[in-house]
Scaffold this motif. Structure first.
Motif, short mmCIF file in Angstrom:
data_model
loop_
_atom_site.label_atom_id
_atom_site.label_comp_id
_atom_site.label_asym_id
_atom_site.label_seq_id
_atom_site.Cartn_x
_atom_site.Cartn_y
_atom_site.Cartn_z
N PHE A 1 -1.52 -4.45 6.64
CA PHE A 1 -0.11 -4.83 6.73
C PHE A 1 0.54 -4.96 5.35
O PHE A 1 1.67 -4.46 5.17
CB PHE A 1 0.07 -6.12 7.53
N TYR B 1 1.57 -1.61 4.29
CA TYR B 1 2.74 -1.16 5.04
C TYR B 1 3.99 -1.82 4.49
O TYR B 1 5.04 -1.19 4.31
CB TYR B 1 2.56 -1.49 6.53
N TRP B 2 3.88 -3.11 4.20
CA TRP B 2 5.02 -3.86 3.67
C TRP B 2 5.45 -3.29 2.32
O TRP B 2 6.63 -3.14 2.03
CB TRP B 2 4.62 -5.33 3.54
N LEU C 1 5.10 -0.20 1.41
CA LEU C 1 5.75 1.08 1.71
C LEU C 1 7.19 0.84 2.17
O LEU C 1 8.12 1.53 1.73
CB LEU C 1 4.95 1.83 2.78
#
Lengths: 393, 331
Positions: B58, B61-62, B64
C-alpha cells in the motif's frame, strides 16, 4: 629419488596420542601399505607426510630434504583421497590441470601432460565432463590422473578404494599395481583392509594405537608376525590363539597340548605363552599323515561349518564337554580349521586333528611379542628354522 | 439385506442427518475445518499473506498516487490520483542531478559490498573451518555488534570523521619539546565516511552467513587444493568461495540492499550535495525548497530510487532464498 624417512615422529592431540614415536624408512619406488584398525594412527601418519598435519615431535624427510615444517605444496607429493575430493565446480580437464595451472606451466605443456595422464588412467574423451556426471570408478581415475600429472616424488593414497563397490575395488586394485609398475614412483597407501595391503604392497607397515608393530614384506608379516596383534590382524580368517603355559614337555593348556623341548625353542619352563596356528595349518588327522612335522592327534568336536565354495571353515571345540563350550565361547576352547570343500565332516561330529608344527607360533602372553615361529626341533628342521623373533623391529 | 440397510439408514437419519440443517455457512465451514485442519491452515495462510501484502504494497501504491497527482491538486488526495501527471518523473531529474545521487548510492553500495565480502570471507573461513579456543564467544561478540542501534555510533563517528578527534602522541613532548597530536582524518563529504561505518555495521551478518557456508565445504576439497599447490588462502579463493557461490551472493545482495536503504550515516556524513557523495536520501531531501515541499516529486524520486533494488531482488531472489535456507538445512 622419492624416498621417505620418518624419524621419531609423534602426534599428540589434547589428551590423545595419535602417533607414537614412528620410525619408518621407505625406499624410492617402493609401494608401502600402512594398515591397521580404525584409530590406529595410519591416516594421521599420512597427513603428516602430506603436510596437512604438523607433527608434535620428530622429523620427516622426502627425497633427501627435510620437509617437517613445509606446506603441502612444497613437498613434491600428490595425494588421492578416500572421498575422491574432485573439485565439483571444474570439469575433468580443469581438475587434472589444477596443480599445473597453479604452477604457471605453458598451455601446450599442460595439454600434453593432461593427455598423457588421462591416457594412463583410460579417461580419453571425458575431459569436458563434470565430476557429477561420472561414475565412482571414473571419478577415482580422474583423482589418480590429477595426482600423476605433476610427476610427484611420492604418491599418498588414503583408502582410495574404500568408497567403491567390491567388484570395482578389485579391478582398481590391479589398475593401481599396473600404474605403480608403469610410473615406478614411491607410493604410500593407507588402508584398513588387510587383503588390499597383502596383494598390492612391497612392504606392509602394521600400526596399532599409534605404534608401528611391524614393517616387512607381506609374506613375512603373514608367516613370521612380530607379535600377537600382527598375527591376529593379517590373514582372514584370523589366526587361532590358545593361551597356555610352557612345561618340561612343551606347551600345555586346558584343552590342547603340544610337545616340544623348551630349551631348544628359546622358552623357559613356566612361561605364560600363547600358541598361534592359522586355520589352513590345522588338518584332519587322516590328511595330516602327509605332513613332515605333525603334532599328536587332538580330539575335537565340530561345531559350526562355513562353506566358502573353495574351502570350508569348521569351528572345532577342544573340550570334551560340548555343553559348557557352547555357553562360554571363549576362543581358548575353539579352533578354526580350513578343509577341502569335498570333506565329509558334518556338524557335531568327533574330529581328530593335527597341527603343522612348522607353522605353529609362540607368543609371550603378557607382552604379545613373538617368541618362536615353527616348533620343529632345530636339529631336524628343514625349512623353517626357529630364529629369534623380530620383536625389536 | 434390504432390512439391514434400511435400519442403518434410519439410524443415520436419526443421529447424523438432521443437524446440518440447523447450521449456517460459518458453522458448516467450522465443522469441515475441524474434519480437515489443512483448510484452516490454508485460510490462515491467505489471511496473513493478504495482510502482509497490503501493509507492504500500500505505501508503494500511495507513492504512485502522490507522484501522479499534479502539484496544485495535492490536497485531499484520495485512493485514486486527482489527475494524471507523469511529468513528475522527469522533473525530478531537472530540479536536482538525481542520476548522480543514484550513482553515488550504487558506488557506496558496491564499495561496501566488496569490502564486506572480502573481510567476511576471511572471517568466515576462520570461524567456519578452523578450531581455536574462544571461537563461540568471539562469534557471539561479533553478532552482538549487529544488534547495536547504528544511531549510537553517530556522534562519536561524526566527531571522528570531521577531524575533531586528536590523539596525543606519547613521548613527543620529551623528544621535540612540545606535545604533538595525531588528528583524525577529515572524511566528511567523502565516501569513506559512509563506507567505513556501513562495512562495520553490516559485516556481522555476512560473517555469519559465510561461516555456515564455508563450514559445510568438505575438508577433503581444501586438503586436495593445498596438496595440489595452493596456500590456505588460495584454497579459499579457488575452491571454497566458488563452491559457496549462493552464500556469497546472498551476503553480497543483503549487504548492498542494507547500504542502499541506510538513512542515518547517508544523511549526516555529507552536506547533501551530489558532488559530495550524498546518496539517494540527499537527492530526495534536496528536492525540498525553501518555500515549497513538492511531495509529488519526492514520491516520484522514491519510486525511481526503489527500482534498482527491486530489480536486483527479483533477479536474485531464488539465490537469496536458497542461500538463506541452505545454511539452515544441512545436506
Amino acid at each position: 629419488m622419492g624416498d621417505v624417512k620418518l624419524e621419531h615422529v609423534s602426534k599428540h592431540y589434547d589428551d590423545v596420542t595419535a602417533v607414537d614415536d614412528m620410525n619408518v624408512q621407505i625406499r624410492d619406488g617402493e609401494f608401502v601399505c600402512l594398515v591397521g584398525p580404525s584409530g590406529c594412527g595410519k591416516s594421521t601418519t599420512m597427513e603428516m607426510v602430506a603436510g596437512l598435519t604438523m607433527p608434535s615431535e620428530g622429523t620427516i624427510h622426502i627425497a633427501g630434504h627435510e620437509v617437517t615444517n613445509l606446506p603441502p605444496k612444497d613437498r613434491g607429493i600428490a595425494m588421492v583421497f578416500q572421498n575422491i575430493a574432485l573439485f565439483p565446480h571444474m570439469d575433468v580437464y580443469d581438475n587434472i590441470s589444477f596443480g599445473l595451472r597453479l604452477r604457471d606451466y605453458d598451455k601446450e605443456e599442460i595439454d600434453r601432460r593432461v593427455e598423457k595422464a588421462s591416457d594412463v588412467v583410460q579417461l580419453e574423451g571425458m575431459l569436458d565432463r563434470m565430476p557429477d556426471e561420472m561414475s565412482g570408478g571414473q571419478r577415482q581415475r580422474v583423482a589418480i590422473a590429477r595426482a600423476i600429472v605433476r610427476n610427484p616424488e611420492v604418491f599418498l593414497m588414503d583408502e582410495p578404494l574404500a568408497n567403491l563397490d567390491a567388484k570395482l575395488r578389485v579391478h582398481m586394485r590391479t589398475e593401481l599395481q599396473r600404474l605403480h609398475k608403469e610410473l615406478d614412483t614411491t607410493i604410500i597407501y593407507v588402508t584398513h583392509d588387510q587383503a588390499e595391503a597383502m596383494t598390492m604392497s612391497d612392504r606392509i607397515a602394521v600400526l596399532d594405537s599409534g605404534q608401528l608393530q611391524q614393517i616387512d614384506p607381506p609374506l613375512t608379516c603373514y608367516n613370521e608376525p612380530a607379535n600377537l596383534f600382527v598375527a591376529g590382524f593379517i590373514g582372514s580368517p584370523a589366526m587361532n590363539f590358545v593361551e597356555g603355559e610352557v612345561t618340561e614337555n612343551g606347551f600345555r593348556s586346558e584343552n590342547l597340548d603340544v610337545e616340544f623341548d623348551p630349551a631348544r625353542m628359546g622358552v623357559n619352563v613356566g612361561d605364560q605363552v600363547t600358541l598361534g596356528i592359522r586355520p589352513e595349518d590345522v588338518y584332519p588327522a587322516d590328511d595330516g599323515r602327509t605332513l613332515s612335522h605333525p603334532t599328536a592327534e587332538i580330539e575335537t568336536v565340530s561345531d559350526v561349518l562355513e562353506p566358502m565354495g573353495d574351502e570350508i571353515f569348521i569351528y572345532l571345540l577342544l573340550a570334551d564337554d560340548v555343553e559348557t563350550n557352547l555357553e562360554e565361547t571363549a576362543s581358548n576352547n575353539q579352533l578354526l580349521m580350513s578343509v577341502d570343500p569335498d570333506s565329509d565332516i558334518t556338524e557335531e561330529q568327533d574330529v581328530d586333528v593335527v597341527l603343522d608344527r612348522s607353522k605353529i607360533h609362540l607368543f609371550d602372553t603378557n607382552s604379545g611379542q613373538a617368541l618362536q615361529h615353527g616348533l620343529v626341533n632345530p636339529t631336524t628342521a628343514e625349512s623353517t628354522t626357529g630364529t629369534e623373533a623380530e620383536s625389536d623391529d | 439385506m434390504a432390512t439391514d440397510t434400511g435400519q442403518s439408514n434410519q439410524q443415520n437419519t436419526g443421529i447424523g442427518e438432521d443437524r446440518p440443517l440447523k447450521r449456517g455457512p460459518l458453522s458448516k465451514w467450522v465443522s469441515s475445518s475441524i474434519q480437515n485442519p489443512e483448510r484452516a491452515y490454508r485460510a490462515m495462510f491467505y489471511v496473513a499473506t493478504v495482510f502482509f501484502l497490503f501493509t507492504t504494497l500500500f505505501p508503494f501504491y500511495w507513492l504512485l498516487v502522490l507522484a501522479l497527482t499534479p502539484q496544485n491538486l495535492l490536497t485531499n488526495v484520495g485512493l485514486v490520483p486527482n489527475g494524471f501527471n507523469p511529468m513528475s518523473f522527469v522533473t525530478v531529474f531537472e530540479r536536482v542531478p538525481f542520476h548522480i545521487y543514484m550513482f553515488n548510492s550504487l558506488v557506496l553500495g558496491i564499495m561496501t559490498t566488496v569490502i564486506v565480502l572480502l573481510l567476511a570471507s576471511l572471517a568466515g573461513y576462520v570461524f567456519g573451518r578452523l578450531r581455536f579456543p574462544g571461537k563461540a564467544p568471539m562469534m557471539l561478540a561479533i553478532l552482538a555488534i549487529s544488534y547495536f542501534p547504528p544511531a549510537a555510533f553517530l556522534i562519536p563517528l561524526f566527531e571522528l570523521f570531521t577531524g575533531n578527534v586528536a590523539v596525543p602522541l606519547l613521548g613527543t613532548s620529551l623528544v621535540f619539546g612540545e606535545q604533538l597530536y595525531l588528528n583524525s582524518p577529515d572524511l566528511f563529504n567523502t565516501p569513506w565516511a559512509m563506507v567505513l561505518p556501513f562495512s562495520a555495521l553490516f559485516m556481522p551478518l555476512s560473517i555469519f552467513i559465510l561461516t555456515t557456508f564455508y563450514g559445510q565445504i568438505p575438508d577433503g576439497l581444501e586438503d586436495a587444493a593445498r596438496i595440489e599447490g595452493t596456500t590456505r588462502l588460495g584454497a579459499l579463493f579457488r575452491v571454497i568461495i566458488p563452491l559457496s557461490a549462493p552464500g556469497v551472493a546472498t551476503a553480497g545482495v543483503l549487504t548492498f540492499i542494507s547500504v542502499y536503504n541506510e538513512f542515518f550515516f547517508s544523511f549526516l556524513m555529507n552536506n547533501g550535495e551530489a558532488q559530495n557523495w550524498a546518496p539517494l536520501v540527499g537527492g530526495i531531501i534536496g528536492l525540498q525548497g525553501q518555500f515549497d515541499t513538492p511531495y509529488h516529486l519526492m514520491a516520484a524520486a522514491s519510486i525511481i530510487g526503489v527500482l534498482p533494488v527491486a530489480i536486483l531482488v527479483i533477479v536474485a531472489q531464488e539465490k537469496i532464498v536458497s542461500g538463506l535456507t541452505a545454511g539452515a538445512l544441512k545436506e
